[in-house]
Design a protein around this motif. Structure first.
Motif, PDB file in Angstrom:
ATOM      1  N   LEU A   8       0.843  -1.209   0.000  1.00  0.00           N
ATOM      2  CA  LEU A   8       0.000   0.000   0.000  1.00  0.00           C
ATOM      3  C   LEU A   8       0.873   1.251   0.000  1.00  0.00           C
ATOM      4  N   GLY A   9       1.815   1.298  -0.960  1.00  0.00           N
ATOM      5  CA  GLY A   9       2.726   2.440  -1.056  1.00  0.00           C
ATOM      6  C   GLY A   9       2.138   3.540  -1.925  1.00  0.00           C
ATOM      7  N   ASN A  10       3.018   4.287  -2.580  1.00  0.00           N
ATOM      8  CA  ASN A  10       2.589   5.433  -3.393  1.00  0.00           C
ATOM      9  C   ASN A  10       1.541   5.041  -4.424  1.00  0.00           C
ATOM     10  N   MET A  11       1.713   3.861  -5.036  1.00  0.00           N
ATOM     11  CA  MET A  11       0.794   3.411  -6.088  1.00  0.00           C
ATOM     12  C   MET A  11      -0.325   2.536  -5.513  1.00  0.00           C
ATOM     13  N   GLY A  12       0.069   1.578  -4.662  1.00  0.00           N
ATOM     14  CA  GLY A  12      -0.903   0.592  -4.171  1.00  0.00           C
ATOM     15  C   GLY A  12      -2.030   1.227  -3.377  1.00  0.00           C
ATOM     16  N   PHE A  29      -2.667  -5.031   3.080  1.00  0.00           N
ATOM     17  CA  PHE A  29      -1.527  -5.322   3.971  1.00  0.00           C
ATOM     18  C   PHE A  29      -0.293  -4.615   3.425  1.00  0.00           C
ATOM     19  N   ASP A  30       0.521  -4.100   4.373  1.00  0.00           N
ATOM     20  CA  ASP A  30       1.827  -3.546   4.004  1.00  0.00           C
ATOM     21  C   ASP A  30       2.773  -3.813   5.170  1.00  0.00           C
ATOM     22  N   VAL A  31       4.024  -4.174   4.868  1.00  0.00           N
ATOM     23  CA  VAL A  31       4.990  -4.416   5.955  1.00  0.00           C
ATOM     24  C   VAL A  31       5.228  -3.133   6.756  1.00  0.00           C
ATOM     25  N   ASN A  32       5.046  -2.011   6.116  1.00  0.00           N
ATOM     26  CA  ASN A  32       5.153  -0.737   6.826  1.00  0.00           C
ATOM     27  C   ASN A  32       3.757  -0.404   7.363  1.00  0.00           C
ATOM     28  N   THR A  61      -0.998  -7.586  -5.954  1.00  0.00           N
ATOM     29  CA  THR A  61       0.249  -7.144  -5.324  1.00  0.00           C
ATOM     30  C   THR A  61       0.773  -5.914  -6.051  1.00  0.00           C
ATOM     31  N   MET A  62       1.289  -4.952  -5.270  1.00  0.00           N
ATOM     32  CA  MET A  62       1.900  -3.743  -5.850  1.00  0.00           C
ATOM     33  C   MET A  62       3.146  -3.458  -5.017  1.00  0.00           C
ATOM     34  N   LEU A  63       4.227  -4.175  -5.340  1.00  0.00           N
ATOM     35  CA  LEU A  63       5.414  -4.244  -4.474  1.00  0.00           C
ATOM     36  C   LEU A  63       6.620  -3.612  -5.148  1.00  0.00           C
ATOM     37  N   PRO A  64       7.639  -3.230  -4.335  1.00  0.00           N
ATOM     38  CA  PRO A  64       8.736  -2.443  -4.908  1.00  0.00           C
ATOM     39  C   PRO A  64       9.669  -3.216  -5.823  1.00  0.00           C
ATOM     40  N   SER A  90       3.306  -5.094  -9.765  1.00  0.00           N
ATOM     41  CA  SER A  90       4.659  -4.567  -9.529  1.00  0.00           C
ATOM     42  C   SER A  90       5.459  -4.619 -10.836  1.00  0.00           C
ATOM     43  N   THR A  91       6.535  -3.827 -10.884  1.00  0.00           N
ATOM     44  CA  THR A  91       7.477  -3.947 -12.001  1.00  0.00           C
ATOM     45  C   THR A  91       8.628  -4.828 -11.539  1.00  0.00           C
ATOM     46  N   VAL A  92       8.798  -5.970 -12.171  1.00  0.00           N
ATOM     47  CA  VAL A  92       9.875  -6.904 -11.798  1.00  0.00           C
ATOM     48  C   VAL A  92      10.486  -7.497 -13.070  1.00  0.00           C
ATOM     49  N   PRO A 232       8.646  11.737  -3.986  1.00  0.00           N
ATOM     50  CA  PRO A 232       8.075  10.856  -5.028  1.00  0.00           C
ATOM     51  C   PRO A 232       6.577  10.650  -4.766  1.00  0.00           C
ATOM     52  N   GLY A 233       5.719  10.505  -5.776  1.00  0.00           N
ATOM     53  CA  GLY A 233       6.105  10.233  -7.140  1.00  0.00           C
ATOM     54  C   GLY A 233       6.735   8.851  -7.386  1.00  0.00           C
ATOM     55  N   PHE A 234       7.710   8.906  -8.184  1.00  0.00           N
ATOM     56  CA  PHE A 234       8.430   7.716  -8.634  1.00  0.00           C
ATOM     57  C   PHE A 234       9.886   7.982  -8.256  1.00  0.00           C
ATOM     58  N   SER A 235      10.377   7.207  -7.299  1.00  0.00           N
ATOM     59  CA  SER A 235      11.676   7.541  -6.714  1.00  0.00           C
ATOM     60  C   SER A 235      12.825   7.262  -7.686  1.00  0.00           C
ATOM     61  N   ALA A 237      15.407   5.691  -6.930  1.00  0.00           N
ATOM     62  CA  ALA A 237      15.779   4.283  -6.726  1.00  0.00           C
ATOM     63  C   ALA A 237      14.938   3.361  -7.609  1.00  0.00           C
ATOM     64  N   MET A 238      13.634   3.697  -7.754  1.00  0.00           N
ATOM     65  CA  MET A 238      12.747   2.878  -8.612  1.00  0.00           C
ATOM     66  C   MET A 238      13.155   3.009 -10.086  1.00  0.00           C
ATOM     67  N   MET A 239      13.505   4.231 -10.503  1.00  0.00           N
ATOM     68  CA  MET A 239      13.909   4.396 -11.897  1.00  0.00           C
ATOM     69  C   MET A 239      15.191   3.625 -12.164  1.00  0.00           C
ATOM     70  N   PHE A 240      16.100   3.682 -11.202  1.00  0.00           N
ATOM     71  CA  PHE A 240      17.334   2.907 -11.369  1.00  0.00           C
ATOM     72  C   PHE A 240      17.000   1.413 -11.478  1.00  0.00           C
ATOM     73  N   LYS A 241      16.071   0.954 -10.626  1.00  0.00           N
ATOM     74  CA  LYS A 241      15.658  -0.459 -10.692  1.00  0.00           C
ATOM     75  C   LYS A 241      15.144  -0.804 -12.102  1.00  0.00           C
ATOM     76  N   ASP A 242      14.283   0.049 -12.650  1.00  0.00           N
ATOM     77  CA  ASP A 242      13.695  -0.252 -13.963  1.00  0.00           C
ATOM     78  C   ASP A 242      14.748  -0.229 -15.070  1.00  0.00           C
TER      79      ASP A 242
HETATM   80  P1  NAD Z   1       6.432   2.212  -2.785  1.00  0.00           P
HETATM   81  O1  NAD Z   1       7.773   1.927  -2.269  1.00  0.00           O
HETATM   82  O2  NAD Z   1       5.798   3.535  -2.528  1.00  0.00           O
HETATM   83  O3  NAD Z   1       5.401   1.082  -2.284  1.00  0.00           O
HETATM   84  C1  NAD Z   1       5.718  -0.260  -2.118  1.00  0.00           C
HETATM   85  C2  NAD Z   1       5.075  -0.709  -0.823  1.00  0.00           C
HETATM   86  O4  NAD Z   1       5.301  -2.100  -0.666  1.00  0.00           O
HETATM   87  C3  NAD Z   1       5.689  -0.010   0.401  1.00  0.00           C
HETATM   88  O5  NAD Z   1       4.658   0.603   1.154  1.00  0.00           O
HETATM   89  C4  NAD Z   1       6.371  -1.139   1.164  1.00  0.00           C
HETATM   90  O6  NAD Z   1       6.342  -0.978   2.568  1.00  0.00           O
HETATM   91  C5  NAD Z   1       5.562  -2.335   0.710  1.00  0.00           C
HETATM   92  N1  NAD Z   1       6.266  -3.602   0.847  1.00  0.00           N
HETATM   93  C6  NAD Z   1       7.565  -3.888   0.613  1.00  0.00           C
HETATM   94  N2  NAD Z   1       7.836  -5.181   0.834  1.00  0.00           N
HETATM   95  C7  NAD Z   1       6.652  -5.732   1.237  1.00  0.00           C
HETATM   96  C8  NAD Z   1       6.266  -7.040   1.620  1.00  0.00           C
HETATM   97  N3  NAD Z   1       7.138  -8.057   1.649  1.00  0.00           N
HETATM   98  N4  NAD Z   1       4.979  -7.256   1.987  1.00  0.00           N
HETATM   99  C9  NAD Z   1       4.080  -6.219   1.968  1.00  0.00           C
HETATM  100  N5  NAD Z   1       4.389  -4.961   1.633  1.00  0.00           N
HETATM  101  C10 NAD Z   1       5.656  -4.722   1.250  1.00  0.00           C
HETATM  102  O7  NAD Z   1       6.487   1.916  -4.346  1.00  0.00           O
HETATM  103  P2  NAD Z   1       5.451   2.419  -5.463  1.00  0.00           P
HETATM  104  O8  NAD Z   1       5.923   3.712  -6.011  1.00  0.00           O
HETATM  105  O9  NAD Z   1       4.061   2.286  -4.954  1.00  0.00           O
HETATM  106  O10 NAD Z   1       5.733   1.331  -6.601  1.00  0.00           O
HETATM  107  C11 NAD Z   1       5.227  -0.003  -6.502  1.00  0.00           C
HETATM  108  C12 NAD Z   1       5.532  -0.713  -7.796  1.00  0.00           C
HETATM  109  O11 NAD Z   1       4.911  -0.024  -8.878  1.00  0.00           O
HETATM  110  C13 NAD Z   1       7.023  -0.788  -8.130  1.00  0.00           C
HETATM  111  O12 NAD Z   1       7.308  -2.050  -8.650  1.00  0.00           O
HETATM  112  C14 NAD Z   1       7.207   0.329  -9.139  1.00  0.00           C
HETATM  113  O13 NAD Z   1       8.298   0.067 -10.000  1.00  0.00           O
HETATM  114  C15 NAD Z   1       5.879   0.297  -9.855  1.00  0.00           C
HETATM  115  N6  NAD Z   1       5.474   1.579 -10.436  1.00  0.00           N
HETATM  116  C16 NAD Z   1       5.568   2.730  -9.721  1.00  0.00           C
HETATM  117  C17 NAD Z   1       5.168   3.925 -10.309  1.00  0.00           C
HETATM  118  C18 NAD Z   1       5.237   5.239  -9.563  1.00  0.00           C
HETATM  119  O14 NAD Z   1       5.051   6.291 -10.200  1.00  0.00           O
HETATM  120  N7  NAD Z   1       5.489   5.248  -8.268  1.00  0.00           N
HETATM  121  C19 NAD Z   1       4.650   3.939 -11.627  1.00  0.00           C
HETATM  122  C20 NAD Z   1       4.546   2.738 -12.315  1.00  0.00           C
HETATM  123  C21 NAD Z   1       4.960   1.556 -11.706  1.00  0.00           C
END
Ligand code: NAD
Length: 295
Positions: A8-12, A29-32, A61-64, A90-92, A232-235, A237-242
């Motif tokens: 449940l992060g920025n996107m979830g 659910f979110d670990v945070n 799932t919407m995970l980092p 998620s992007t993996v 962020p937005g899109f961090s 670190a995430m862009m580097f990952k992609d």
């Molecule tokens: P984020 O870091 O804001 O959110 C990810 C969430 O997952 C965090 O809240 C984190 O605590 C949680 N998490 C991590 N490990 C976990 C686990 N084991 N169990 C449960 N929760 C867990 O990231 P985001 O920006 O929401 O991006 C999520 C995905 O979407 C990434 O794969 C990213 O590449 C992709 N994405 C992001 C964007 C964007 O603009 N932010 C756009 C397109 C795609």
């Protein structure tokens, strides 16, 4: 539908909220725990990923990253209801996506990889683009959920084709963001007003999502992380990952993607600086402005 939403992060968070507001019964659910707690106005919150996934019609799932997806899949797939659905947004990397798909099939479930484009703005507005890999009939059954979270759904092909499309898309995004920031840095040096540059480029052949929708300078163009101290937005670190995913995919397939390789190196350096890693990827403007060609 009964939906478990994990990550449940920025996107979830906004995606899960949109499903709940459309009338679905969503457990998140979110670990945070702070991230999860912030969603309690709209969703039920579970104590573990397994609790969120248990007895649901669909788990999303919407995970980092791949490590988090693996960990969650290992925990939730065994407790999911037979014939229920697992959608990974998620992007993996492609190998992880295929491995998780195998796990899903072996457990008698149906799965899709469905990474997204459109950023936090698109997630909040429910206008994301979904790029989907997996069986067409599974996608058809789940279309009502995609219609709530997104504006456009493209079936890209079989398992992991969604990830392949996402990797190819973000390779362009990384390169165009750097080019857009370099263009603003040069305009500054040439004494050209930033607003004028935006007015020209956003309606000319240099236009791109990085300029038109996500303009990397403050007070110019639509609201973007630049207007919010590059939170962020899109961090970065995430862009580097992609870009690392694109780099690996290109290396594995022996594809000539020189510009992507350079963008990968630029974001690698940028994201490795502690002051930038958790900033939005558009903050690379400041790094470009702070360094000179001769440095
Ligand atoms: P984020 O870091 O804001 O959110 C990810 C969430 O997952 C965090 O809240 C984190 O605590 C949680 N998490 C991590 N490990 C976990 C686990 N084991 N169990 C449960 N929760 C867990 O990231 P985001 O920006 O929401 O991006 C999520 C995905 O979407 C990434 O794969 C990213 O590449 C992709 N994405 C992001 C964007 C964007 O603009 N932010 C756009 C397109 C795609």
């Amino acid at each position: 539908m009964k939906i478990g939403f994990i990550g449940l992060g920025n996107m979830g968070a906004p995606m899960a909220r949109n499903l709940a507001h459309a009338g679905h019964n969503v457990t998140g659910f979110d670990v945070n725990f702070d991230q999860a707690k912030a969603c309690q106005d709209s969703l039920a919150v579970a104590d573990t990923a397994a609790d969120a996934a248990n007895s649901q019609d669909v788990v999303i799932t919407m995970l980092p990253n791949a490590a988090a997806l693996n960990q969650v899949a290992v925990e939730v797939v065994p407790v999911m209801t037979p014939s229920s659905f697992f959608i990974d947004c998620s992007t993996v990397d492609i190998q992880t996506s295929k491995r998780v798909a195998d796990m899903i099939v072996a457990a008698g479930l149906c799965g899709l990889d469905a990474p997204v484009s459109g950023g936090v703005g698109g997630a909040t507005a429910g206008t994301l683009t979904f790029m989907v890999g997996g069986a067409a009939n599974t996608l058809e059954l789940l279309m009502p959920l995609f219609d709530i979270m997104g504006g456009r759904v493209i079936h890209c092909g079989d398992v992991a084709a969604g990830q392949a499309a996402k990797i190819c898309n973000n390779m362009i995004l990384g390169a165009t963001m750097i080019a857009t920031c370099e263009s603003f840095a040069l305009a500054d040096q040439l004494g050209l007003d930033r607003q004028r540059l935006f007015d020209v480029v956003s309606t000319s052949s240099g236009s791109s999502w990085s300029m038109n929708t996500y303009c990397p300078v403050p007070d110019v163009g639509p609201q973007s992380p630049a207007d919010n101290d590059y939170l962020p937005g899109f961090s970065a670190a995430m862009m580097f990952k992609d870009l690392a995913l694109a780099h690996d995919a290109a290396s594995m397939t022996n594809t000539n993607t020189r510009l992507c390789m350079l963008a990968f190196q630029i974001y690698q350096q940028f994201a490795s600086k502690p002051e930038y890693a958790e900033q939005d990827f558009s903050a690379i403007l400041n790094e470009i402005k702070n360094t000179s060609l001769k440095a």
